[in-house]
Design an enzyme around this catalytic site. Sequence first.
Site, PDB file in Angstrom:
ATOM      1  N   HIS A 194       1.265   9.042  -7.292  1.00  0.00           N
ATOM      2  CA  HIS A 194       1.310   8.157  -8.465  1.00  0.00           C
ATOM      3  C   HIS A 194       2.670   8.115  -9.101  1.00  0.00           C
ATOM      4  O   HIS A 194       3.125   7.072  -9.537  1.00  0.00           O
ATOM      5  CB  HIS A 194       0.289   8.610  -9.502  1.00  0.00           C
ATOM      6  CG  HIS A 194      -1.041   8.668  -8.905  1.00  0.00           C
ATOM      7  ND1 HIS A 194      -1.726   7.528  -8.607  1.00  0.00           N
ATOM      8  CD2 HIS A 194      -1.764   9.690  -8.444  1.00  0.00           C
ATOM      9  CE1 HIS A 194      -2.830   7.868  -8.019  1.00  0.00           C
ATOM     10  NE2 HIS A 194      -2.883   9.174  -7.900  1.00  0.00           N
TER      11      HIS A 194
ATOM     12  N   CYS B 232       0.964  -4.813   2.277  1.00  0.00           N
ATOM     13  CA  CYS B 232       1.175  -4.452   0.867  1.00  0.00           C
ATOM     14  C   CYS B 232       1.488  -2.963   0.676  1.00  0.00           C
ATOM     15  O   CYS B 232       1.478  -2.477  -0.438  1.00  0.00           O
ATOM     16  CB  CYS B 232      -0.035  -4.847   0.036  1.00  0.00           C
ATOM     17  SG  CYS B 232      -1.552  -4.012   0.531  1.00  0.00           S
TER      18      CYS B 232
HETATM   19  C1  PEP Z   1      -1.816   1.310   1.086  1.00  0.00           C
HETATM   20  O1  PEP Z   1      -2.616   2.175   1.423  1.00  0.00           O
HETATM   21  O2  PEP Z   1      -0.842   0.945   1.766  1.00  0.00           O
HETATM   22  C2  PEP Z   1      -1.951   0.609  -0.205  1.00  0.00           C
HETATM   23  C3  PEP Z   1      -1.210  -0.428  -0.487  1.00  0.00           C
HETATM   24  O3  PEP Z   1      -2.844   1.077  -1.109  1.00  0.00           O
HETATM   25  P1  PEP Z   1      -2.715   2.458  -1.927  1.00  0.00           P
HETATM   26  O4  PEP Z   1      -1.284   2.883  -1.849  1.00  0.00           O
HETATM   27  O5  PEP Z   1      -3.138   2.118  -3.305  1.00  0.00           O
HETATM   28  O6  PEP Z   1      -3.666   3.349  -1.206  1.00  0.00           O
END
Ligand code: PEP
Length: 589
Positions: free
Chosen positions: A196, A509
């Site tokens: 985080h 993403c």
């Molecule tokens: C990922 O896992 O790449 C993602 C974008 O989601 P998070 O980082 O929130 O798990």
Amino acid sequence: MRKGIGVSPGIVVGVAHRVESVFGSLEEQTLASPSEIPAEIERFDRAVAESALEIDSFVQKVSRELGPAEAEIFRSHAQIVSDPTLISRVHALIEEQQLTALSALQMVMHGFAAQFARIQQDFFRERMTDIRDVILRIESHLTRRTSEPIGHGGEAHNGSESVILVAHEILPSQAMSLGDLPIAGIVTELGGSTSHAAILARSRGIPAVSGLEGIMAEVESGDMMIVDGRDGMVLVRPDQEATSAYRKVQREFFNLKDRLVANRDLPARSADGAQVELLANINNIADAQAAQKVGAAGVGLFRTEYLFLTHHDVPDEEEQYEYYRQVLQSSPNESITIRTLDLGGDKTVPYLGRRGEPNPFMGWRSTRIFFENPKLFVTQLRAILRAGRHGKISILFPMITTLEELRFVNNLVKETKSDLRREGVPYGEHVKTGVMVEVPAAAVCIDAILRETDFISIGSNDLIQYLVAADRDNPKVAQLCEPLNPAIFRLLRTVFEACQRTGTPVTLCGEMAGQPRPFLVLFGLGLRKFSMSPAFIPTIKALLASVTTAQAERFAHHVLQLTTSEEIRSYLTARLHEVSATLEIFDTP
Ligand code: PEP
Ligand code: MG
């Protein structure tokens, strides 16, 4: 000098501000004089009373929203917060040893932990998790009142220097409240590049280093520090020479960042004119506004769990609906992809009853939780579908592993829509649904997934951790959990090809979308939609403008022939240098 993991690029010279926590390293803090004892006890009692009130209101709301069984956990918290042993032990430490309330609380918690560690039973382990939750709550009430506002004359700050947060760990719930403070750098003992603290730092373009074990013991608030988020280097109390050298690089970094923001209204195009969509990953409304400022084409990933992690209890349908509408209104182009709740792993809320799993990232996380708790999921679906009337909204399901799971969630969407129709509640008929491809099983069986979804979004942070079997937040295996790995690019190629064959829209993403070297390969493999922390959009736009499609295709083709991460890294470092040497400062090694 200390070396950790560079998790958010850039350089900062500034003064340290320690984030104290009962979960940090054990350090006794005493009151200045015995005359402060009564006030300190009163302060502690007030924090306990406020925590107790808060917990009582959770019992009511969670029973209403989720059912009485889910509220059980808060009933046990209510017992702990009023437990006379806990309170009298803290009082005794304040009175007899003149400890601060925070320090006394920390001592008591360590005492409980040592006591429970001797008992090898699940019941007691779970009990310890509850005690920690309650202590954390009391702590938040204690520190809310005492914490010196950073950047407003606090001891760590002389008014003009940048502030560098130094913490054991930044919890998801803290990460959001830190979001409003004038922080210029972050250093943590725990966490890797997708923790985080790292995500917060990147979304605000703040240099950050994680995985620096023991740094809390070495740094006092007010110490000068240098943080280099590119290679993970941290200097504590640097000499004059290092300070002035780094100040120069810091100025260059900021000048370049300012210059790049000027490209906000330019289209995202490669040197030969290929059009790309640069979307933003957001966690809240402030991020949506940041995305607007840097000229994002829309929001490719809205992580809704932060709304739940920072909410004082469970947000109900109305609260969620309002929040999604506001995010939509603040978003570029009023188009957002809302990801349904991705809790679990390291992001937990007590009302889901997820207790002490030995392996939380491989366990009961994300969409898996809803097979048992569909009510929470359906409430969220209703709120999103209703908000879908006010703009371009898509829904994204995290952690889908099998086709059965996808069918389960698709069915719930269908049922929810027909419920809303029957009730006469207006909603967005055209809301599309998509799958996050972040578990290798879904990537391998992509053909089957694509037949039953409108679009996909690749969550490379998780896809990488599961593919290489290395925890994304564990500094000890950080060298494995990184994108420049031949297995990643090979798998991504097969997913992109399947999308091209079927004409399915695909976005990536995960963090690699905003990193210059991986970006070159992804673009070369034909990807045209990228979603990233808003702070990276100007850099990636500039990089894109300096490379041609043919060049990037050549890079990607070459990378796919390479067999080690080391070869890929050095090949891409050289290519990035050729294409745009000035942007190297934004890359991590
Ligand atoms: C990922 O896992 O790449 C993602 C974008 O989601 P998070 O980082 O929130 O798990
Ligand atoms: Mg993920």
